[in-house]
Design a protein around this motif. Sequence first.
Motif, PDB file in Angstrom:
ATOM      1  N   LEU A   1       0.841  -1.299   0.089  1.00 47.48           N
ATOM      2  CA  LEU A   1       0.210  -0.142   0.187  1.00 47.48           C
ATOM      3  C   LEU A   1       0.900   1.124   0.049  1.00 47.48           C
ATOM      4  O   LEU A   1       0.554   2.242  -0.495  1.00 47.48           O
ATOM      5  CB  LEU A   1      -0.871  -0.214   1.126  1.00 47.48           C
ATOM      6  N   HIS A   2       2.012   1.113   0.892  1.00 48.35           N
ATOM      7  CA  HIS A   2       3.054   2.364   0.657  1.00 48.35           C
ATOM      8  C   HIS A   2       3.433   2.454  -0.780  1.00 48.35           C
ATOM      9  O   HIS A   2       3.554   3.642  -1.319  1.00 48.35           O
ATOM     10  CB  HIS A   2       3.982   2.091   1.632  1.00 48.35           C
ATOM     11  N   THR A   3       3.933   1.261  -1.463  1.00 49.75           N
ATOM     12  CA  THR A   3       4.443   1.536  -2.966  1.00 49.75           C
ATOM     13  C   THR A   3       3.277   2.226  -3.734  1.00 49.75           C
ATOM     14  O   THR A   3       3.716   3.078  -4.444  1.00 49.75           O
ATOM     15  CB  THR A   3       4.739  -0.035  -3.182  1.00 49.75           C
ATOM     16  N   GLU A   4       1.992   1.770  -3.467  1.00 52.56           N
ATOM     17  CA  GLU A   4       1.197   2.136  -4.370  1.00 52.56           C
ATOM     18  C   GLU A   4       0.777   3.633  -4.176  1.00 52.56           C
ATOM     19  O   GLU A   4       0.695   4.499  -5.198  1.00 52.56           O
ATOM     20  CB  GLU A   4      -0.476   1.577  -4.105  1.00 52.56           C
ATOM     21  N   LYS A   5       0.825   4.224  -2.915  1.00 45.21           N
ATOM     22  CA  LYS A   5       0.650   5.494  -2.886  1.00 45.21           C
ATOM     23  C   LYS A   5       1.844   6.330  -3.436  1.00 45.21           C
ATOM     24  O   LYS A   5       1.752   7.347  -3.877  1.00 45.21           O
ATOM     25  CB  LYS A   5       0.682   6.054  -1.140  1.00 45.21           C
ATOM     26  N   MET A   6       3.089   5.844  -3.145  1.00 47.34           N
ATOM     27  CA  MET A   6       4.194   6.686  -3.887  1.00 47.34           C
ATOM     28  C   MET A   6       4.226   6.561  -5.325  1.00 47.34           C
ATOM     29  O   MET A   6       4.184   7.568  -6.005  1.00 47.34           O
ATOM     30  CB  MET A   6       5.719   5.982  -3.257  1.00 47.34           C
ATOM     31  N   LEU A   7       3.613   5.476  -5.967  1.00 41.94           N
ATOM     32  CA  LEU A   7       3.413   5.515  -7.289  1.00 41.94           C
ATOM     33  C   LEU A   7       2.052   6.698  -7.862  1.00 41.94           C
ATOM     34  O   LEU A   7       2.481   7.324  -8.825  1.00 41.94           O
ATOM     35  CB  LEU A   7       3.004   4.074  -7.988  1.00 41.94           C
ATOM     36  N   GLN A   8       1.217   6.480  -7.015  1.00 38.75           N
ATOM     37  CA  GLN A   8       0.146   7.542  -7.352  1.00 38.75           C
ATOM     38  C   GLN A   8       0.413   8.996  -7.224  1.00 38.75           C
ATOM     39  O   GLN A   8       0.228   9.923  -8.258  1.00 38.75           O
ATOM     40  CB  GLN A   8      -0.883   7.402  -6.540  1.00 38.75           C
ATOM     41  N   ARG A   9       1.320   9.266  -6.372  1.00 34.02           N
ATOM     42  CA  ARG A   9       1.987  10.579  -6.108  1.00 34.02           C
ATOM     43  C   ARG A   9       2.841  11.107  -7.361  1.00 34.02           C
ATOM     44  O   ARG A   9       2.926  12.090  -7.766  1.00 34.02           O
ATOM     45  CB  ARG A   9       2.838  10.528  -4.895  1.00 34.02           C
ATOM     46  N   ALA A  10       3.698  10.050  -7.792  1.00 33.02           N
ATOM     47  CA  ALA A  10       4.655  10.298  -8.998  1.00 33.02           C
ATOM     48  C   ALA A  10       3.753  10.575 -10.304  1.00 33.02           C
ATOM     49  O   ALA A  10       4.068  11.430 -11.104  1.00 33.02           O
ATOM     50  CB  ALA A  10       5.419   9.118  -9.198  1.00 33.02           C
ATOM     51  N   THR A  11       2.591   9.928 -10.422  1.00 38.95           N
ATOM     52  CA  THR A  11       1.741   9.815 -11.516  1.00 38.95           C
ATOM     53  C   THR A  11       1.190  11.220 -11.410  1.00 38.95           C
ATOM     54  O   THR A  11       1.035  12.031 -12.559  1.00 38.95           O
ATOM     55  CB  THR A  11       0.784   8.966 -11.599  1.00 38.95           C
TER      56      THR A  11
END
Length: 290
Positions: free
Chosen positions: A273-283
């Motif tokens: 979930l932490h990785t998903e949140k980081m990817l969403q921020r990058a997007t």
Amino acid sequence: MPRKTPTAKRLPPRKAVVIKTATPKATARKAATASGSAVEAAPRNEYQPVKTRRIFEEICDAIRKKLVSGELKPGDRLPAERELSEMLNVSRTALREAIRSLEIVGIVELRKGSKGGAFITDTGANQVTRTFRDMLDFGRVSLATLLEARLLVMDSVVRCACERATAKDIEKLKQNITETIELTKRERYEERTMKAVEFSTILADVTGNQVMAAILEAMASVIRGFIVIAGPPAHDPIISSRRRLIDQIAARDADGACETMRSYLLALNEHLLHTEKMLQRATRAKQRIA
């Protein structure tokens, strides 16, 4: 002179009074008008026209029936397109449409090459996997929801495995750990991830419940993609955790085994979930720049 007797005047004949009796329809109409509501006449035809089924649907049903009867089994190859179309007396276009439909629902797998063709899939998890993947892709569920569901299902799987695992099952689980360690040493991390996820499938098979196995295998298949993207946690306890889990299953310690699995999955879920949140921020950052 004799007195004349007065002649009585004749009255004109009285008209007969005709009493009109209201018909039931008229009575209902008046009642409806009085109440301010309209009465609708019942439709003459309450049924919809019967639609003829399309040819490709008939072909799909014919193949499904052979699966149900056992004439076709997982791994079987369907006859070549030309041969099968002649057997079913249908056009090759209709046959292709039917095969594509069966592939979409996970009943048939198309393979390329000289030994390719249409093969009956060997697992019912494909259909469940596609459903879970579509639910994620279309935004009907979140990754967090899927991870929570796996946590709940896995608890039941582990308890069932503690009751039903045989010595042969325990050896399969231990072999999986050995292979996972070997892939880690060779730094073949993607293959290692696939092997680690396979542990869940083996565990589900131990239950002997095909429905539970299909659900867990489908969940693992979808989550595997996120694990490959995220990579293993900085301090991945997978080997030590699963060794302890196997010992607890062998000892029929259901509570201990469930706690071991739950602790491992909670840590993994947090990482994903932490990785998903980081990817969403990058997007979002890229979208703002664009």
